[in-house]
Enzyme design. Structure first.
Site, short mmCIF file in Angstrom:
data_model
loop_
_atom_site.label_atom_id
_atom_site.label_comp_id
_atom_site.label_asym_id
_atom_site.label_seq_id
_atom_site.Cartn_x
_atom_site.Cartn_y
_atom_site.Cartn_z
N LEU A 37 2.84 1.38 1.05
CA LEU A 37 2.09 2.63 0.82
C LEU A 37 0.99 2.77 1.87
CD1 LEU A 37 1.27 5.11 -0.92
CD2 LEU A 37 -0.15 3.54 -2.26
N ALA A 53 -2.03 -0.90 -4.46
CA ALA A 53 -2.28 -2.00 -3.51
C ALA A 53 -1.08 -2.29 -2.62
CB ALA A 53 -2.66 -3.27 -4.29
N ASP A 54 -0.04 -1.49 -2.74
CA ASP A 54 1.19 -1.77 -2.01
C ASP A 54 1.02 -1.61 -0.49
OD1 ASP A 54 4.29 -1.97 -2.14
OD2 ASP A 54 3.88 -0.26 -0.84
N VAL A 55 1.45 -2.64 0.23
CA VAL A 55 1.30 -2.62 1.68
C VAL A 55 2.12 -1.51 2.33
CG1 VAL A 55 1.63 -3.99 3.76
CG2 VAL A 55 0.90 -5.10 1.69
#
Length: 302
Positions: A259, A255-257
DNA sequence: ATCCAGGAACTGT
DNA sequence: ACAGTTCATGGA
């Protein structure tokens, strides 16, 4: 033989596909970083070993890494701890051939792996630092996150002055466990971040949370579940800590922005990918998710 | 101003 | 299990 005592210094022998230079570039990503310093090709890092502050001066040699001890002539035990620390910090024991082989035919990873060949996951060996740095970085921009970390370290960490330059150690859980929320509010932490951080410190001080135990966890899902029981640790932070501290190759903060932005850039998309789309792309990464994410983060700054 | 940032807990369905 | 809301602040 991973390292060798050379009298006035020690020498570490990393794998052939290791680039100290690439690791240095990563470490230089923020000008606000105060837990290490880079100057004239050398990396300076203060660590604590056997309850002593040990300053390390780390530099590249032709086929090795040279580590000097500017402020002391440490004993054998401390030399070994310094070597172990660096082997872990730079993930030097990892065999990366499989990852590079996979990446060579992966649409998203191909370019970034070629561009930064030799980069390894730069870890955060200290569990308290890994957990709380992740909490600090939750939902705020990285620049401000570094500002908060700097204030936190300068208020509650130990330091050493050497030749007019101050080197810092990350604060210890025992110190932070005694704080009140208001203490961290003064540094512009939000109520919640302050609660989370003090709570984590208390758990560690009480011996309820320790790296040694976490490392013995059975498998990836179980470890993640254990971490997520801690207040303030959600899915993203659990994966981040597994990646940077517990060194789980399959940790995957999906869920990393950052990424999402990196994938968008690498694929030339007009929007960010959805989680489902990323799951499909990541089919190919199985077993190397952590390295895939780390290299993609690397692609976000030049 | 306005939107968003290396999210997570809480609340209601 | 899932979706919407709240937290809180600075950077661009």
């Amino acid at each position: 033989m991973k390292w060798k005592d050379q009298g006035s210094f020690i020498e570490i022998f990393p794998p052939a596909d290791f680039s100290f230079q690439e690791c240095l570039i990563f470490l230089g990503r923020s000008h606000q970083e105060i837990l290490h310093r880079i100057s004239e090709g050398y990396l300076y890092k203060l660590i604590k070993a056997d309850d002593q502050q040990i300053l390390l001066k780390i530099g590249a040699a032709p086929h090795s890494i040279k580590v000097e001890f500017p402020i002391s002539e440490p004993n054998q035990n401390i030399r070994e701890k310094a070597a172990d620390y660096l082997l872990e910090w730079f993930d030097m024991d990892r065999e990366l051939k499989g990852f590079y082989q996979m990446a060579a035919s992966d649409e998203i990873l191909q370019a970034v792996c070629a561009n930064h060949f030799g980069l390894r996951i730069i870890g955060i060996p200290d569990l308290f630092e890994a957990l709380t740095w992740a909490v600090i970085g939750q939902q705020i921009n990285l620049t401000f996150a570094y500002t908060l970390k700097k204030r936190f370290v300068e208020h509650y960490g130990e330091c050493l002055d050497y030749e007019g330059i101050v080197y810092w150690l990350y604060p210890e859980p025992d110190i932070i466990a005694e704080l009140e929320v208001e203490d961290l509010r003064k540094l512009q932490f939000t109520n919640r971040k302050a609660e989370y951080i003090i709570g984590i410190a208390k758990s560690m001080k009480a011996g309820l949370l320790a790296k040694k135990e976490l490392l013995q966890a059975e498998d990836y899902p179980q470890l993640k579940e254990t971490l997520m029981k801690i207040r303030g640790i959600g899915g993203w932070t659990a994966d981040y800590v597994m990646m940077k501290c517990l060194k789980h190759p399959r940790s995957f903060p999906i869920a990393d922005v950052g990424l999402h932005n990196a994938i968008k850039l690498q694929k030339g998309m007009e929007r960010k990918p959805t989680i489902r789309e990323i799951e499909d792309m990541a089919e190919n990464w199985k077993g190397w998710e952590a390295y895939a994410v780390f290299y993609l983060w690397r692609s976000l700054y030049e």
